[in-house]
Design an enzyme around this catalytic site. Structure first.
Site, PDB file in Angstrom:
ATOM      1  N   GLU A  93     -32.355  29.611   3.039  1.00 43.88           N
ATOM      2  CA  GLU A  93     -31.491  28.736   2.252  1.00 43.88           C
ATOM      3  C   GLU A  93     -32.224  28.235   1.010  1.00 43.88           C
ATOM      4  O   GLU A  93     -31.612  28.028  -0.040  1.00 43.88           O
ATOM      5  CB  GLU A  93     -31.020  27.552   3.101  1.00 43.88           C
ATOM      6  CG  GLU A  93     -29.855  26.784   2.494  1.00 43.88           C
ATOM      7  CD  GLU A  93     -29.172  25.854   3.486  1.00 43.88           C
ATOM      8  OE1 GLU A  93     -28.210  26.300   4.141  1.00 43.88           O
ATOM      9  OE2 GLU A  93     -29.618  24.699   3.619  1.00 43.88           O
ATOM     10  N   GLY A 129     -31.008  18.476   3.555  1.00 47.49           N
ATOM     11  CA  GLY A 129     -30.656  18.668   4.954  1.00 47.49           C
ATOM     12  C   GLY A 129     -31.720  19.379   5.759  1.00 47.49           C
ATOM     13  O   GLY A 129     -32.070  18.970   6.868  1.00 47.49           O
ATOM     14  N   ARG A 130     -32.271  20.472   5.217  1.00 45.77           N
ATOM     15  CA  ARG A 130     -33.253  21.251   5.976  1.00 45.77           C
ATOM     16  C   ARG A 130     -34.636  20.599   5.981  1.00 45.77           C
ATOM     17  O   ARG A 130     -35.573  21.140   6.559  1.00 45.77           O
ATOM     18  CB  ARG A 130     -33.317  22.677   5.447  1.00 45.77           C
ATOM     19  CG  ARG A 130     -33.558  22.819   3.957  1.00 45.77           C
ATOM     20  CD  ARG A 130     -33.262  24.246   3.504  1.00 45.77           C
ATOM     21  NE  ARG A 130     -33.364  24.421   2.057  1.00 45.77           N
ATOM     22  CZ  ARG A 130     -32.412  24.141   1.185  1.00 45.77           C
ATOM     23  NH1 ARG A 130     -31.265  23.612   1.616  1.00 45.77           N
ATOM     24  NH2 ARG A 130     -32.569  24.365  -0.103  1.00 45.77           N
ATOM     25  N   LYS A 190     -24.384  13.077   6.540  1.00 47.63           N
ATOM     26  CA  LYS A 190     -24.594  12.118   5.457  1.00 47.63           C
ATOM     27  C   LYS A 190     -23.260  11.583   4.939  1.00 47.63           C
ATOM     28  O   LYS A 190     -23.085  10.391   4.730  1.00 47.63           O
ATOM     29  CB  LYS A 190     -25.384  12.762   4.322  1.00 47.63           C
ATOM     30  CG  LYS A 190     -25.749  11.802   3.197  1.00 47.63           C
ATOM     31  CD  LYS A 190     -26.471  12.506   2.057  1.00 47.63           C
ATOM     32  CE  LYS A 190     -27.831  12.967   2.466  1.00 47.63           C
ATOM     33  NZ  LYS A 190     -28.600  13.524   1.332  1.00 47.63           N
ATOM     34  N   GLU A 215     -17.309  20.887  10.430  1.00 50.11           N
ATOM     35  CA  GLU A 215     -17.739  21.269  11.778  1.00 50.11           C
ATOM     36  C   GLU A 215     -18.167  20.038  12.574  1.00 50.11           C
ATOM     37  O   GLU A 215     -17.805  19.879  13.754  1.00 50.11           O
ATOM     38  CB  GLU A 215     -18.904  22.266  11.695  1.00 50.11           C
ATOM     39  CG  GLU A 215     -18.562  23.589  11.022  1.00 50.11           C
ATOM     40  CD  GLU A 215     -18.806  23.566   9.522  1.00 50.11           C
ATOM     41  OE1 GLU A 215     -18.871  24.656   8.923  1.00 50.11           O
ATOM     42  OE2 GLU A 215     -18.932  22.457   8.929  1.00 50.11           O
ATOM     43  N   HIS A 227     -41.234  43.297  24.225  1.00 45.93           N
ATOM     44  CA  HIS A 227     -40.351  44.193  24.982  1.00 45.93           C
ATOM     45  C   HIS A 227     -38.980  44.299  24.335  1.00 45.93           C
ATOM     46  O   HIS A 227     -38.039  44.798  24.956  1.00 45.93           O
ATOM     47  CB  HIS A 227     -40.230  43.699  26.427  1.00 45.93           C
ATOM     48  CG  HIS A 227     -41.512  43.812  27.195  1.00 45.93           C
ATOM     49  ND1 HIS A 227     -41.819  44.898  27.982  1.00 45.93           N
ATOM     50  CD2 HIS A 227     -42.581  42.986  27.256  1.00 45.93           C
ATOM     51  CE1 HIS A 227     -43.022  44.729  28.520  1.00 45.93           C
ATOM     52  NE2 HIS A 227     -43.498  43.574  28.097  1.00 45.93           N
ATOM     53  N   LYS A 277     -17.323  27.702   2.580  1.00 46.59           N
ATOM     54  CA  LYS A 277     -16.713  26.485   3.120  1.00 46.59           C
ATOM     55  C   LYS A 277     -15.435  26.140   2.367  1.00 46.59           C
ATOM     56  O   LYS A 277     -14.431  25.732   2.962  1.00 46.59           O
ATOM     57  CB  LYS A 277     -17.711  25.342   3.047  1.00 46.59           C
ATOM     58  CG  LYS A 277     -18.890  25.479   3.998  1.00 46.59           C
ATOM     59  CD  LYS A 277     -20.031  24.554   3.660  1.00 46.59           C
ATOM     60  CE  LYS A 277     -19.680  23.112   3.837  1.00 46.59           C
ATOM     61  NZ  LYS A 277     -20.862  22.237   3.625  1.00 46.59           N
TER      62      LYS A 277
END
Length: 551
Positions: A356, A270-271, A210, A216, A387, A515
């Protein structure tokens, strides 16, 4: 508009009643409840769109549901839901509306913020995005050398990555022919691996940020830009990049073509953003028709959530069950177990969505919550998980509720193999609930010819206590539409849990501190002397890191 109750849930009458009820319910066997009530499965199942939610294996009775429904009423869940759909600023700490539901609205749906109808602008950006997608698929939009695109690299992180990874993996069987790759981690290895195998002349890079400043994302974007310009020339950049962002000066500096910029809004978290322009890579991967079906599925669940009464409302009931297990039965985590390998990234997607959103210790009004919030979400696909960690689910000392996600029709293999997956899924749900007694184990071992002494000794190790709760979310098939319904189901579930706890499910201040510290430490990685204000451990590790980096 009032958006949250100011009352602590633990002070409410329903909370006290549930607390007392839970003491009795812990002593109750769910398997016994099934034997007593022949209509239990029908009583504790819901239909929402094309999904069936069977929560009959939860350790509940009609009295439990009655008390949980009272809790929803006393915490004003319906009021908060209506406030969200009305565009109220329910993200109180950031003073923002939360309108991801507007992103999947139908042609005649209207959503407004402060009296302004945002739906026309949402539809305009969607049309722009899908025209671009169709142009790429038809070969009308090409790379700098005139070659059609075969690969897409999505560069983003968090909500600009996890939803894209999950959705493109889940819908591989309806893929458009373009291969979608995702890059998120700041260490750069994902991109380094891709650059050794992909043809830059046929690669489209989508940058999702945005602000167009995320550390990153921009680190990887600049590396990808250098790769394209080095391989094809500086002028090729505008032919091989697109972006979901609102920072036009930064996109100008990067040389993103104005026709390949797709905006979104500060009321999109964001999510919750895969439905927006952040979903460009999803649309490129599955095509515009399937992307519209994904939106339609989410809209179907939105309508169910907005209109169904509490006892018949799947997201609300799943949230109430989450509260019941976490706050009253004392569970601390939840497993998510999809029985279609294409949903292998769905648990990771839900990790961000729930952890979050719900990892908060302060209420919306700044007071401490005074109740446990959130659960640890984890999981793995189908029989692989059997398993791997099912041993802990069945015989561990901690009770871990499970959500089984079960498509009935195969999404790509033979139906016979999916039938095996169905049998395994339902068998595991029954095993968690019914368990396996010491008497049953002893009888089985004796039937196999073991001596009475040996059978008695070994039987203790084979006991499954049972009474471990689970919910089965079943669908006819994994399609773009049912995936949209499934994602929206959990989105709304998480929101309702937050309303009951009185927290803001839409901020993420806990992400920011690390951050900020990373930014301050970045120069010290090169020169550890710059970390004088850090603790001794950090300084020592930085000095060791410098020695190893220089060798």
């Amino acid at each position: 508009m009032k958006t949250y109750t100011s009352r602590y849930p633990i002070d409410l009458a329903a909370w006290g009643s549930l607390k007392a009820h839970a003491k009795q319910q812990r002593k109750t066997s769910t398997a016994t409840l099934f034997r007593r009530d022949k209509s239990r499965a029908e009583r504790f199942s819901l239909r929402a769109g094309e999904l069936v939610v069977d929560y009959s294996r939860q350790n509940i009775t009609p009295r439990t549901v009655q008390l949980l429904t009272q809790l929803a009423r006393q915490t004003d869940v319906v009021m908060a839901r209506d406030a969200m759909f009305a565009g109220a600023a329910i993200n109180t700490t950031e003073e923002r509306s939360v309108l991801h539901v507007a992103l999947r609205a139908g042609a005649r749906d209207t959503f407004s913020i402060n009296g302004e109808n945002v739906s026309p602008e949402v539809r305009r950006v969607r049309r722009q995005m899908l025209r671009f997608v169709d142009g790429v698929h038809k070969g009308e939009i090409t790379g700098a050398k005139g070659k059609t695109f075969t690969d897409v690299i999505n560069i983003g992180i968090g909500g600009s990555d996890l939803g894209i990874v999950m959705a493109t993996t889940a819908l591989r069987h309806v893929a458009s022919g373009l291969s979608v790759h995702t890059v998120s981690n700041v260490d750069g290895t994902q991109l380094a691996d891709l650059m050794t195998t992909l043809d830059p002349a046929r690669t489209l890079v989508v940058v999702c940020s945005k602000t167009f400043t995320t550390l990153e994302t921009m680190s990887n974007a600049n590396t990808a830009r250098a790769w394209i310009s080095r391989s094809l020339g500086e002028s090729a950049v505008r032919h091989h990049f697109a972006a979901a962002s609102t920072n036009h000066p930064a996109m100008d500096a990067f040389d993103i073509d104005p026709d390949r910029r797709f905006g979104f809004w500060d009321w999109v978290g964001g999510r919750y953003s895969l439905w927006s322009a952040v979903g460009l890579s999803i649309a490129l991967g599955i095509g515009s028709v399937n992307f519209k079906a994904l939106l339609a599925g989410a809209r179907s669940m939105d309508q169910h959530f907005a209109n169904a009464p509490v006892p018949d409302n799947a997201p609300i009931m799943m949230a109430l069950l989450g509260i019941w297990n976490s706050n009253f039965l004392g569970t601390a985590s939840q497993a998510v177990l999809p029985y279609d390998n294409r949903l292998e990234r769905f648990p990771a997607y839900l990790q961000q969505l729930q952890m979050e959103s719900s990892g908060k210790r302060v209420r919306h009004d700044g007071r401490d919550v005074r109740a446990d919030t959130g659960t640890v979400i984890w999981g793995e696909a189908g029989s692989n998980a059997q398993h791997s960690f099912y041993q802990l689910l069945h015989q561990g000392t901690r009770v871990i509720p499970a959500d089984f996600i079960l498509p009935i029709r195969s999404s790509g293999a033979t139906q016979a193999q999916q039938d095996l997956a169905i049998a395994n899924c339902l068998a595991q749900a029954d095993a968690l609930m019914c368990g396996y007694s010491e008497r049953e184990a002893t009888q089985e071992l004796r039937a196999k010819g073991l001596s009475s002494k040996r059978a008695t000794a070994l039987a203790k190790h084979k006991v499954h206590e049972g009474n471990r709760p689970s919910t089965v979310v079943m669908m006819k098939a994994l399609t773009a539409k049912t995936l949209g319904e499934l994602i929206a189901l959990y989105e709304h579930k998480v929101f309702v849990e937050g309303v009951i706890w009185g927290i803001n499910s839409f901020d993420q201040w806990g992400v920011e501190l690390g951050k900020k510290l990373a930014k301050s430490l970045e120069p010290a990685v090169q020169d550890p002397r710059l970390a004088q204000n850090s603790n001794d451990s950090t300084r020592r590790l930085l000095r060791q890191a410098k020695r190893w980096r220089s060798r």
